[in-house]
Design a protein around this motif. Sequence first.
Motif, mmCIF file in Angstrom:
data_model
loop_
_atom_site.group_PDB
_atom_site.id
_atom_site.type_symbol
_atom_site.label_atom_id
_atom_site.label_comp_id
_atom_site.label_asym_id
_atom_site.label_seq_id
_atom_site.Cartn_x
_atom_site.Cartn_y
_atom_site.Cartn_z
ATOM 1 N N LEU A 39 46.661 40.615 43.466
ATOM 2 C CA LEU A 39 45.833 39.547 44.021
ATOM 3 C C LEU A 39 44.561 40.089 44.650
ATOM 4 C CD1 LEU A 39 48.524 37.212 45.598
ATOM 5 C CD2 LEU A 39 47.115 36.767 43.575
ATOM 6 N N GLY A 40 44.669 41.200 45.346
ATOM 7 C CA GLY A 40 43.484 41.806 45.951
ATOM 8 C C GLY A 40 42.447 42.182 44.905
ATOM 9 N N ALA A 41 42.905 42.767 43.828
ATOM 10 C CA ALA A 41 41.984 43.167 42.762
ATOM 11 C C ALA A 41 41.371 41.945 42.082
ATOM 12 C CB ALA A 41 42.707 44.045 41.740
ATOM 13 N N LEU A 42 42.189 40.929 41.830
ATOM 14 C CA LEU A 42 41.656 39.719 41.197
ATOM 15 C C LEU A 42 40.657 39.018 42.103
ATOM 16 C CD1 LEU A 42 44.942 38.283 39.624
ATOM 17 C CD2 LEU A 42 42.973 39.217 38.373
ATOM 18 N N MET A 43 40.953 38.978 43.389
ATOM 19 C CA MET A 43 40.053 38.313 44.335
ATOM 20 C C MET A 43 38.747 39.074 44.519
ATOM 21 S SD MET A 43 42.887 36.996 47.061
ATOM 22 C CE MET A 43 41.780 36.150 48.159
ATOM 23 N N SER A 44 38.745 40.359 44.193
ATOM 24 C CA SER A 44 37.506 41.140 44.292
ATOM 25 C C SER A 44 36.635 40.963 43.052
ATOM 26 C CB SER A 44 37.824 42.619 44.516
ATOM 27 O OG SER A 44 38.328 43.207 43.327
ATOM 28 N N LYS A 46 37.719 41.334 39.707
ATOM 29 C CA LYS A 46 38.150 42.039 38.496
ATOM 30 C C LYS A 46 38.878 41.077 37.563
ATOM 31 C CE LYS A 46 38.239 46.651 40.304
ATOM 32 N NZ LYS A 46 36.814 46.803 40.108
ATOM 33 N N THR A 47 38.775 41.327 36.276
ATOM 34 C CA THR A 47 39.472 40.517 35.282
ATOM 35 C C THR A 47 40.925 40.965 35.207
ATOM 36 O OG1 THR A 47 39.053 42.026 33.442
ATOM 37 C CG2 THR A 47 37.352 40.348 33.892
ATOM 38 N N PRO A 48 41.807 40.120 34.695
ATOM 39 C CA PRO A 48 43.201 40.536 34.532
ATOM 40 C C PRO A 48 43.339 41.819 33.707
ATOM 41 C CG PRO A 48 43.042 38.174 34.272
ATOM 42 C CD PRO A 48 41.632 38.703 34.362
ATOM 43 N N GLU A 49 42.509 41.967 32.699
ATOM 44 C CA GLU A 49 42.564 43.162 31.859
ATOM 45 C C GLU A 49 42.197 44.412 32.657
ATOM 46 O OE1 GLU A 49 41.081 40.274 31.019
ATOM 47 O OE2 GLU A 49 42.356 39.635 29.359
ATOM 48 N N GLU A 50 41.161 44.288 33.504
ATOM 49 C CA GLU A 50 40.744 45.418 34.333
ATOM 50 C C GLU A 50 41.839 45.780 35.336
ATOM 51 O OE1 GLU A 50 35.906 44.861 34.559
ATOM 52 O OE2 GLU A 50 37.180 43.569 35.819
ATOM 53 N N VAL A 51 42.455 44.768 35.924
ATOM 54 C CA VAL A 51 43.524 44.994 36.896
ATOM 55 C C VAL A 51 44.708 45.678 36.221
ATOM 56 C CG1 VAL A 51 45.141 43.902 38.499
ATOM 57 C CG2 VAL A 51 42.792 43.041 38.324
ATOM 58 N N SER A 52 45.040 45.234 35.020
ATOM 59 C CA SER A 52 46.145 45.822 34.273
ATOM 60 C C SER A 52 45.921 47.317 34.051
ATOM 61 C CB SER A 52 46.300 45.102 32.931
ATOM 62 O OG SER A 52 47.272 45.724 32.138
ATOM 63 N N LYS A 53 44.718 47.668 33.628
ATOM 64 C CA LYS A 53 44.403 49.078 33.394
ATOM 65 C C LYS A 53 44.373 49.864 34.700
ATOM 66 C CE LYS A 53 41.821 48.533 29.123
ATOM 67 N NZ LYS A 53 40.516 48.679 28.457
ATOM 68 N N MET A 54 43.774 49.266 35.726
ATOM 69 C CA MET A 54 43.614 49.944 37.002
ATOM 70 C C MET A 54 44.963 50.254 37.658
ATOM 71 S SD MET A 54 41.414 48.652 40.312
ATOM 72 C CE MET A 54 42.519 47.305 40.712
ATOM 73 N N VAL A 65 51.178 36.641 37.969
ATOM 74 C CA VAL A 65 50.825 36.579 39.390
ATOM 75 C C VAL A 65 49.607 35.685 39.584
ATOM 76 C CG1 VAL A 65 49.991 37.942 41.358
ATOM 77 C CG2 VAL A 65 51.860 38.804 39.942
ATOM 78 N N GLN A 66 48.647 35.783 38.682
ATOM 79 C CA GLN A 66 47.447 34.960 38.764
ATOM 80 C C GLN A 66 47.804 33.471 38.651
ATOM 81 O OE1 GLN A 66 44.648 35.359 35.487
ATOM 82 N NE2 GLN A 66 42.932 35.201 36.914
ATOM 83 N N GLU A 67 48.671 33.132 37.713
ATOM 84 C CA GLU A 67 49.086 31.743 37.530
ATOM 85 C C GLU A 67 49.859 31.237 38.749
ATOM 86 O OE1 GLU A 67 51.268 31.403 33.892
ATOM 87 O OE2 GLU A 67 49.578 32.131 32.696
#
Length: 74
Positions: A39-44, A46-54, A65-67
């Motif tokens: 959630l922190g990464a998405l709220m900053s 980042k796209t779900p794909e970027e968060v997945s890789k990160m 989690v986003q849903e």
Amino acid sequence: MTGFGDRIYEKGMRTGEQNGIQKGIQKGIQQGRHEGMILGALMSGKTPEEVSKMLNLPLEEIKKVQEQQMTVNR
């Protein structure tokens, strides 16, 4: 069972139950950490794909989690 056998059985049941509870608590804490990082990464921004890789987590988990968060915010 009677006597000694009963005591061994009861001790085994208590120990197994306590271990199971402890493992469940630990798993819940770990899941909460993952969700918080996601959630922190998405709220900053980042796209779900970027968060997945990160975070090296499956994209499906990120989207789940986003849903869930979108459902809570409604």
